[in-house]
Write a protein that holds these residues in place. Sequence first.
Motif, PDB file in Angstrom:
ATOM      1  N   ILE A 285       0.792  -1.271   0.016  1.00  0.00           N
ATOM      2  CA  ILE A 285      -0.054   0.049   0.022  1.00  0.00           C
ATOM      3  C   ILE A 285       0.853   1.220   0.095  1.00  0.00           C
ATOM      4  O   ILE A 285       0.765   2.245  -0.756  1.00  0.00           O
ATOM      5  N   ALA A 286       1.918   1.238   1.087  1.00  0.00           N
ATOM      6  CA  ALA A 286       2.860   2.348   0.895  1.00  0.00           C
ATOM      7  C   ALA A 286       3.465   2.745  -0.481  1.00  0.00           C
ATOM      8  O   ALA A 286       3.870   3.952  -0.790  1.00  0.00           O
ATOM      9  N   ARG A 287       3.801   1.548  -1.144  1.00  0.00           N
ATOM     10  CA  ARG A 287       4.236   1.790  -2.532  1.00  0.00           C
ATOM     11  C   ARG A 287       3.369   2.789  -3.410  1.00  0.00           C
ATOM     12  O   ARG A 287       3.941   3.615  -4.118  1.00  0.00           O
ATOM     13  N   ALA A 288       2.072   2.552  -3.148  1.00  0.00           N
ATOM     14  CA  ALA A 288       1.308   3.545  -4.056  1.00  0.00           C
ATOM     15  C   ALA A 288       0.807   4.581  -3.402  1.00  0.00           C
ATOM     16  O   ALA A 288       0.348   5.809  -3.976  1.00  0.00           O
ATOM     17  N   GLU A 289       0.967   4.696  -2.103  1.00  0.00           N
ATOM     18  CA  GLU A 289       0.555   5.861  -1.515  1.00  0.00           C
ATOM     19  C   GLU A 289       1.756   6.897  -1.102  1.00  0.00           C
ATOM     20  O   GLU A 289       1.558   8.252  -1.273  1.00  0.00           O
ATOM     21  N   SER A 290       3.015   6.498  -0.671  1.00  0.00           N
ATOM     22  CA  SER A 290       3.755   7.571  -0.029  1.00  0.00           C
ATOM     23  C   SER A 290       5.200   7.331  -0.867  1.00  0.00           C
ATOM     24  O   SER A 290       6.022   8.220  -0.650  1.00  0.00           O
ATOM     25  N   GLY A 291       5.417   6.274  -1.408  1.00  0.00           N
ATOM     26  CA  GLY A 291       6.695   6.131  -1.942  1.00  0.00           C
ATOM     27  C   GLY A 291       7.917   6.163  -1.214  1.00  0.00           C
ATOM     28  O   GLY A 291       7.826   5.974   0.004  1.00  0.00           O
ATOM     29  N   SER A 292       9.139   6.842  -1.855  1.00  0.00           N
ATOM     30  CA  SER A 292      10.195   6.832  -0.744  1.00  0.00           C
ATOM     31  C   SER A 292      10.205   7.774   0.341  1.00  0.00           C
ATOM     32  O   SER A 292      10.684   7.772   1.396  1.00  0.00           O
ATOM     33  N   ALA A 293       9.041   8.592   0.459  1.00  0.00           N
ATOM     34  CA  ALA A 293       8.912   9.704   1.649  1.00  0.00           C
ATOM     35  C   ALA A 293       8.539   8.695   2.952  1.00  0.00           C
ATOM     36  O   ALA A 293       8.524   9.276   3.806  1.00  0.00           O
ATOM     37  N   GLY A 294       7.939   7.637   2.682  1.00  0.00           N
ATOM     38  CA  GLY A 294       7.384   6.891   3.773  1.00  0.00           C
ATOM     39  C   GLY A 294       6.638   7.568   4.760  1.00  0.00           C
ATOM     40  O   GLY A 294       5.673   8.320   4.566  1.00  0.00           O
ATOM     41  N   TYR A 295       6.853   7.405   6.036  1.00  0.00           N
ATOM     42  CA  TYR A 295       6.074   7.889   6.994  1.00  0.00           C
ATOM     43  C   TYR A 295       6.232   9.419   7.268  1.00  0.00           C
ATOM     44  O   TYR A 295       5.445  10.005   7.861  1.00  0.00           O
ATOM     45  N   ASP A 296       6.964  10.060   6.549  1.00  0.00           N
ATOM     46  CA  ASP A 296       7.109  11.592   6.530  1.00  0.00           C
ATOM     47  C   ASP A 296       6.397  12.021   5.329  1.00  0.00           C
ATOM     48  O   ASP A 296       6.703  13.259   5.056  1.00  0.00           O
TER      49      ASP A 296
END
Length: 229
Positions: free
Chosen positions: A79-90
């Motif tokens: 899910i994070a790949r589609a939503e936040s990419g390399s920025a991750g939690y920040d």
Amino acid sequence: MVRILWLALGLAVGAGMARAELNSLFPRSNAAPETATRASLFAPDARIGFFAPLPERTAPRVAAPIIGTAHVDQLLSLIARAESGSAGYDAVQHGARVRPVQLPTQMTLGEIYRWIDDTPGQPHAIGRYQFIPPTLRRVARVRGFGPETQFTPGVQDALALVLLEDAGLSQFQAGALERRQFMHNLARIWAGLPLPNSQSYYEGHAGNSAAMSWVAFDGGMARIWPVGG
């Protein structure tokens, strides 16, 4: 007289032992409780996330949810790949003209709420799972996280798990929900995830579009849960 002296001496020794016991039972450590250090569910992009970080401060200890199981961890990463990419939690939605003054993981929920209230008229999706304001407030209430709670990776992951349950995670893992329907439910929650036509459930709405193809989404789910989950 001798008996009185021995009695006084015995009382003094007993009191000293009692103090020693109290000191050993209640150490004077001022160490702050551990804070969660895991990942979350929304990131910075119209297709990515909903939260920002809070300043360093002691966060309440949070009971570890079902995070940590390999399947759930891998699903959150997909899910994070589609939503936040390399920025991750920040991650902070790229359309936000006025960004938080701190990284989301360094902010408290209260500080994030203030940033949202002080900057109307712009996107506010924040964190690894790109939580939007109404969703962030709701899942925080479900988890019992108050405004003093720091938006750590662990807190973000715990919040994302509420959304996974909304999508039917428990039913899916129990075999009561088909994988394709579970994926459809996930796409209704995260705009960066695709439908079978490789478009977002919210395609064109507020600039949303899928951040991965259906083939990539379906293949990722098949690797996590072979043979239909």
